[in-house]
Each structure stands twice: as structure tokens, then as C-alpha cells.
Design an enzyme around this catalytic site. Structure first.
Site, PDB file in Angstrom:
ATOM      1  N   CYS A 263       5.977   3.131  -7.467  1.00 46.23           N
ATOM      2  CA  CYS A 263       4.688   2.531  -7.832  1.00 46.23           C
ATOM      3  C   CYS A 263       4.959   1.080  -8.216  1.00 46.23           C
ATOM      4  CB  CYS A 263       3.989   3.317  -8.937  1.00 46.23           C
ATOM      5  SG  CYS A 263       4.889   3.409 -10.503  1.00 46.23           S
TER       6      CYS A 263
ATOM      7  N   ASP B  40      -4.088   3.413 -10.223  1.00 40.91           N
ATOM      8  CA  ASP B  40      -3.238   2.945 -11.322  1.00 40.91           C
ATOM      9  C   ASP B  40      -3.953   3.228 -12.647  1.00 40.91           C
ATOM     10  OD1 ASP B  40      -1.722   1.583 -13.145  1.00 40.91           O
ATOM     11  OD2 ASP B  40      -1.592  -0.257 -11.975  1.00 40.91           O
TER      12      ASP B  40
ATOM     13  N   ARG C  42       2.779   6.089 -12.820  1.00 37.58           N
ATOM     14  CA  ARG C  42       2.588   7.054 -11.735  1.00 37.58           C
ATOM     15  C   ARG C  42       3.890   7.622 -11.183  1.00 37.58           C
ATOM     16  NH1 ARG C  42      -0.900   3.048  -8.231  1.00 37.58           N
ATOM     17  NH2 ARG C  42       0.529   1.667  -9.354  1.00 37.58           N
TER      18      ARG C  42
HETATM   19  P1  4NP Z   1       2.454   2.087 -12.614  1.00 39.62           P
HETATM   20  O1  4NP Z   1       1.409   1.377 -13.591  1.00 39.62           O
HETATM   21  O2  4NP Z   1       2.612   1.178 -11.412  1.00 39.62           O
HETATM   22  O3  4NP Z   1       1.792   3.376 -12.256  1.00 39.62           O
HETATM   23  O4  4NP Z   1       3.742   2.259 -13.397  1.00 39.62           O
HETATM   24  C1  4NP Z   1       1.603   0.079 -14.058  1.00 39.62           C
HETATM   25  C2  4NP Z   1       2.390  -0.141 -15.153  1.00 39.62           C
HETATM   26  C3  4NP Z   1       2.576  -1.436 -15.650  1.00 39.62           C
HETATM   27  C4  4NP Z   1       1.959  -2.480 -15.021  1.00 39.62           C
HETATM   28  C5  4NP Z   1       1.180  -2.266 -13.908  1.00 39.62           C
HETATM   29  C6  4NP Z   1       1.001  -0.981 -13.429  1.00 39.62           C
HETATM   30  N1  4NP Z   1       2.119  -3.791 -15.537  1.00 39.62           N
HETATM   31  O5  4NP Z   1       1.458  -4.700 -15.030  1.00 39.62           O
HETATM   32  O6  4NP Z   1       2.923  -3.992 -16.456  1.00 39.62           O
END
Ligand code: 4NP
Length: 146
Positions: free
Chosen positions: A3, A115, A9
Site C-alpha cells: 500500500c 485508504d 492496509r
Molecule cells: P496505508 O495508509 O497506505 O494503508 O498504510 C496510509 C498511511 C499513512 C499515510 C498514507 C496512507 N501517510 O500519508 O502517512
């Protein structure tokens, strides 16, 4: 399992698929971004998984590296943005062919695992259920191919 941040995720996807397969499969997760390298999964992902009986608390974030594209047989991505980012890292057609949208691979009607980072607990439960459904189908396919 890939991800963006490797804290919401893909740690869930890693933990869920591991819970459905035997130890002969090596399953890992990574983010296309490196901001959360070395961190535990988001506490909301840890709690949601725990509520469903899956422990992801010992996972630590890392950024995807080009050698992953050779080492792993399948790269499951959570959404189309992750897909574009990972395809950009690929150096060959055979690497590109390993990259799959996880919900599409499981023939689910949705394309993207949303997300949940800026969402609430219900968004994390929705993500868990999407990934649990996808991993049921993926685990069955992989077990049959073994
Ligand atoms: P992930 O969610 O891609 O599902 O782990 C996110 C976690 C952190 C960030 C963006 C998406 N961030 O911008 O820090």
C-alpha cells in the site's frame, strides 16, 4: 502486499493472508513510501485485526525495494495508485506481470481497497472485511496450485 504507507492496509493484508495459509508461503508487506519505515502498524489496524483474532502487532513498516520484484512471485497492491507506483519501479515485463490489484485478483466487484488513514473505526472494519474476502479466494487458489 503493498500500500502507500505500510501501516494501515498492507499490514492487515499480510496478517490476514498469513492466517489462512501454511508456513510454506512467505508473505510480507511494504509501502511505496518510506515515511513509516520501522514503525508498528497503525494502532487502528492492530486493534481491528485483534478484534478478528489476527495479531499484526509485531510487524514493522518498510519501503518496497526493487529486489522485491524479483524475490516475490506475486505483488498484491491495494489500489490503482499503488499499482502505478509499483509498475514504475519494474524493470521488465515479467516483473510487471507479477503486480496485481488484490480485489480484482479475487474477482471482487470493487477495484480499490480504500485508504482508511483519515477515516474512523468503521473504515478499518470495512477494509478488514474486503481483505478477508479477497484473501479467502487467494488462499484457496494458492493452496490448490501448491
Ligand atoms: P496505508 O495508509 O497506505 O494503508 O498504510 C496510509 C498511511 C499513512 C499515510 C498514507 C496512507 N501517510 O500519508 O502517512
Amino acid at each position: 502486499m503493498v500500500c502507500l504507507g505500510n501501516i494501515c492496509r498492507s499490514p492487515l493484508a499480510e496478517g490476514i493472508l498469513k492466517s489462512k495459509l501454511n508456513n510454506s508461503f512467505e508473505i510480507d508487506s511494504a509501502g511505496t513510501g518510506g515515511w513509516h519505515a520501522g514503525e508498528k502498524p497503525d494502532h487502528r489496524s492492530i486493534k481491528t485485526a485483534k478484534d478478528f483474532g489476527v495479531d499484526i502487532s509485531t510487524q514493522r513498516g518498510r519501503q518496497i525495494k526493487t529486489s522485491d520484484l524479483d524475490y516475490f512471485d506475486i505483488i498484491f497492491v491495494m489500489d490503482e495508485s499503488n499499482y502505478t507506483n509499483v509498475i514504475t519501479l519494474c524493470k521488465s515485463e515479467s516483473q510487471k506481470q507479477k503486480v496485481k490489484l488484490i480485489l480484482r485478483e479475487a474477482n471482487l466487484s470493487e477495484t480499490n481497497v480504500p485508504d482508511p488513514y483519515y477515516g474512523d473505526a468503521t473504515d478499518f472494519i470495512h477494509v478488514y472485511n474486503l481483505l478477508d474476502n479477497a484473501c479467502n479466494i487467494i488462499a484457496e487458489k494458492l493452496t490448490n496450485e501448491q
